[in-house]
Design an enzyme around this catalytic site. Structure first.
Site, short mmCIF file in Angstrom:
data_model
loop_
_atom_site.label_atom_id
_atom_site.label_comp_id
_atom_site.label_asym_id
_atom_site.label_seq_id
_atom_site.Cartn_x
_atom_site.Cartn_y
_atom_site.Cartn_z
N ASP A 1 0.81 -1.22 0.00
CA ASP A 1 0.00 0.00 0.00
C ASP A 1 0.84 1.27 0.00
OD1 ASP A 1 -2.26 -1.55 0.07
OD2 ASP A 1 -2.54 -1.41 2.23
N ARG B 1 -6.71 0.36 1.69
CA ARG B 1 -7.81 0.62 2.60
C ARG B 1 -7.68 1.99 3.26
NH1 ARG B 1 -8.69 -4.28 6.37
NH2 ARG B 1 -9.00 -5.17 4.29
N GLU C 1 -9.72 0.83 -2.47
CA GLU C 1 -10.74 0.12 -1.70
C GLU C 1 -11.22 0.94 -0.50
OE1 GLU C 1 -9.61 -3.31 0.64
OE2 GLU C 1 -7.49 -2.88 0.32
N GLN D 1 16.08 -4.85 -24.99
CA GLN D 1 16.12 -3.97 -23.82
C GLN D 1 15.45 -2.62 -24.10
OE1 GLN D 1 20.39 -4.32 -22.07
NE2 GLN D 1 20.42 -5.33 -24.06
N ASN E 1 22.42 7.79 -19.09
CA ASN E 1 23.72 8.45 -19.18
C ASN E 1 23.64 9.94 -19.47
OD1 ASN E 1 22.75 8.11 -21.81
ND2 ASN E 1 24.79 7.83 -22.68
#
Length: 778
Positions: A167, A211, A265, A658, A527
């Site tokens: 969370d 939650r 939620e 990649q 870079n």
């Protein structure tokens, strides 16, 4: 300095005490990386390390639940989700008799250092255990459970915590272990859902965990370009139902074929009444007549393979936790090891717990702005970015251009820049095919609907080339005038940085180039001078890590096999180093850290010794330009020859895989933040440079690189970065991640490792950082 101490000195300082670990009831993916790092760092420093199985319950029950850990016992666990040492709720530990039993078990084994991986409940319990330690010892001595000598040897208990929670609900750290992996699971589902939603012109409501904390929902909304997000820290305004419906209709009116709503939620309204998936679904379907579906993800978010970020985070936190324990004194408060930007920091455990509780109090009292601030700078920046992009509130033309090799996350930056620019009232222009397109006039307006769904797309939708502006400067200046371009956003790698410098240099000859410019680093190589992170590097790192996992698994059956793997990066060893950490490599050869034949000989000897243990496999990474003579083929031949009769060898060059794939949650979120911030900076800079009906920007600070430096996103003039640039090898002269390389060697069981002592982690204070206390007063 702590890093200069030899293992025997560190051990002697603790009088032979040992370290132990246990978990919280809910496990988070990435915890095993922390377990592995803590065990190996502890053993490296000369300490004994014990596993405590099944959390606090194992501490109370003792016996076989507390076992001595070995180096080999934590092999092949980096890629595993969950926790190999188990986790359980424990009511016994909440009672004093339970803590007495736990203390007795520790004293009998001589354990006075605890490394606790868990949430605020687990860490609060650990602090209580530490606070009453003397009292527990007195009771045990009085009851004849332990001798006075045993009590004297274990006179104090040191506690260090690491936070494992998907969370990301613990204040004081930017990211908790497991959060990034959970985001990977969520984004995989969102990507799958949006394809069907777009086909059928549907509205999807997705409920994610959280939650009491909306971090997962908020970052998911940014990463997938959701139309609305519900989080507990910042409930929607009154009459939100009408505003939501207007937003969805407006999106469809702009040409969008789908709507996505993300709901935590624990979502609630201003009266603290829950907002549910079904409630939102019924609202949209009945009031708007849209075909609406809802999905509740549930515990799928907790499982799966840990991301590269969580493996590296767990490894760094584990090493730092051991160092904190070995430096602790009886006066040192219990601390938690946290992440701030790219820095490992130590914070007083109970301060963090208190601020975490203060968030709940603030939400209960309706102080929602305070709740967001208390969550920390990272959370607040995410919320501010969301408000900028999703809430409407000098009309100029801003051109966006991609330069250099494509990478995942570029499109997310473009999308954010376009939409924030439109919200600010600007006209956004798309330049196709890099600086060539700017010279050839491949420039056209780009509107809101065109960038819909771009956050989840890899590569560069605008098209990109490596060519620099150089020979086309005159034609570029003419097109800047022709298309009335007032400012320029350059998204790309080292070529974008070089191209920006060339444009700034050419200002002396071409007044048309005196416009504000910003370079956003986007390259798998990471870079670009001026930034610790580049868009695209995290996705590439995850690709390499998952590939290494599969390669290592292929050796699990054959045994006695060493793999040589070549990564991208040019002369920059970021990918090789960080992939080495996340995949548990034995070494990573890079240009920045020169290596010689003696180093190669030591590596071969190390692997020969390793084959005598139960871990009969090896993994060596090499950056593409690590050494012009010691090529990947040379290393393969060397290892094959020297390992004859002990191990065989295989070689893999990963190549352009990649650069591809869908962006990781980090790169989507990072690209969104960078794109948004660049437009806001340009807007303010244009106001500064607007004089007498025209824009004239020729000061050094009018052309900047936007980069992440330690803990903040900062703008640095291109010209000021030249002294910190190795132009021949296309890398910055200062690279922060080089300080992490000793961890790679330590965790691979090399005997003598030198660590950077320039930055020592000190205890910080989270309450001073937030500046907020109960009641919302400063």
């Amino acid at each position: 300095s702590r890093h200069n101490q030899q293992p025997d000195q560190l051990y002697a300082k603790q009088n032979g005490t040992v370290s132990v670990m246990f978990k919280q009831p809910f496990c988070a993916t990435g915890m095993n990386a922390a377990v592995r790092a803590t065990v190996r760092m502890g053993i490296y420093t000369g300490a004994k390390v014990y596993f405590v199985h099944e959390g606090y319950q194992g501490l109370v029950d003792g016996g076989d639940n507390i076992k001595l850990a070995t180096w080999e016992s934590v092999s092949m666990m980096l890629h595993l989700g969950g926790t190999v040492i188990g986790s359980a709720r424990c009511m016994d530990f909440k009672e004093k008799w339970g803590r007495l039993k736990a203390a007795c078990n520790l004293v009998k084994l001589g354990i006075t250092n605890l490394c606790v991986i868990g949430g605020d409940g687990s860490l609060t319990g650990a602090n209580q255990f530490r606070t009453e330690w003397s009292e527990l010892l007195a009771d045990l001595t009085k009851g004849g459970k332990i001798s006075a000598e045993e009590a004297n040897r274990s006179s104090h208990l040191n506690i260090v915590g690491m936070v494992g929670s998907i969370d990301n609900d613990f204040c004081g750290t930017d990211m908790t272990i497991g959060t990034d992996s959970a985001l990977h699971r969520i984004i995989e589902v969102v990507d799958a859902i949006t394809t069907t939603a777009q086909s059928h012109q549907r509205t999807f409501i997705l409920e994610v965990m959280g939650r009491h904390c909306g971090y997962l929902a908020l970052v998911t909304a940014l990463a997938c370009g959701a139309d609305w997000v519900f989080i507990p820290e910042m409930p929607p305004e009154e009459n939100w139902e009408e505003h939501l419906c207007k937003r969805l209709i407006a999106q469809r009116g702009r040409g969008s074929r789908l709507n996505v709503i993300i709901l935590a939620e624990g979502a609630q309204d201003r009266n603290q009444k829950p907002i549910t998936c079904d409630q939102v679904k019924n609202l949209v379907s009945k009031k708007l007549g849209f075909d609406t579906r809802s999905t509740i993800l549930g515990h799928v978010q907790r499982g799966g393979t840990p991301s590269a970020f969580d493996r590296i985070l767990g490894s760094r936190m584990g090493v730092e936790a051991v160092m904190a324990l070995l430096e602790a004194t009886p006066e040192t408060p219990a601390c938690v090891v946290s992440l701030s930007g790219n820095m490992a920091v130590r914070l007083p455990l109970m301060e963090c717990v208190q601020v975490t509780k203060d968030v709940t109090v603030a939400m209960t009292e309706g102080r929602f702005e305070d709740a967001v601030k208390l969550r920390g700078k990272s959370f607040q920046n995410n919320w501010d970015t969301y408000k900028i992009i999703f809430f409407f509130f000098l009309n100029i033309n801003i051109a966006i251009i991609n330069v250099g090799a494509p990478c995942a996350g570029m499109n997310a930056a473009v999308r954010a820049a376009v939409r924030v620019g439109i919200i600010q009232g600007h006209q956004m222009l798309a330049v196709h095919d890099g600086f060539d397109g700017l010279a050839n006039g491949q420039i056209e307006p780009i509107i809101w609907a065109q960038v819909g769904g771009w956050t989840g797309k890899g590569g560069s939708n605008l098209g990109t080339k490596r060519h620099l502006p150089g020979k086309n400067i005159e034609q570029i200046s003419l097109n800047i005038t022709k298309f009335n371009i007032h400012s320029l956003i350059i998204i790309g790698g080292f070529e974008a940085y070089l191209g920006g410098l060339e444009l700034v240099t050419a200002r002396e000859m071409y007044e048309e180039l005196c416009i504000p410019m910003v370079v956003i680093p986007a390259t798998v190589s990471n870079n670009v001078p001026g930034s610790d992170f580049s868009i695209g590097a995290d996705t590439a790192l995850n690709t390499i890590t998952m590939t290494c996992d599969r390669i290592k698994q292929s050796a699990a059956g054959t045994k006695r096999r060493v793999f040589i793997i070549e990564t991208m990066g040019g002369y920059c060893g970021y990918l090789a180093t960080m992939a080495g950490l996340s995949s548990g490599a034995d070494d990573a050869y890079i240009y920045e850290e020169p290596f010689h034949i003696r180093d190669l000989e030591l590596n071969v000897e190390h692997l020969i010794e390793k084959m005598k243990t139960s871990v009969k496999r090896g993994l060596i990474l090499r950056n593409s330009n690590a050494n012009e003579n010691y090529t990947t083929q040379f290393l393969y031949n060397l290892y094959s020859e020297e390992g004859k009769g002990t191990f065989d060898c295989r070689m893999n060059v990963l190549g352009h895989m990649q650069q591809g794939g869908t962006p990781s949650p980090f790169d989507r979120n990072f690209g969104t933040k960078m794109g948004s911030k660049s437009v806001l900076w340009l807007t303010n800079k244009l106001k500064e440079c607007y004089r007498h009906g025209r824009i004239f920007a020729n000061m050094p600070d009018s052309a900047c690189v936007l980069g992440m430096k330690k803990r903040s996103l900062v703008f640095q003039p291109l010209a000021s970065l030249k002294d910190d640039t190795d132009f021949e090898h296309r890398i910055p002269k200062t690279e922060w991640w080089l300080r992490l390389r000793p961890i790679l060697k330590i965790l691979a069981k090399y005997d003598t490792v030198e660590m950077d002592t320039s930055e020592v982690t000190a205890m910080e204070h989270v309450i001073k950082k937030t500046g907020l206390v109960k009641g919302g007063k400063m």
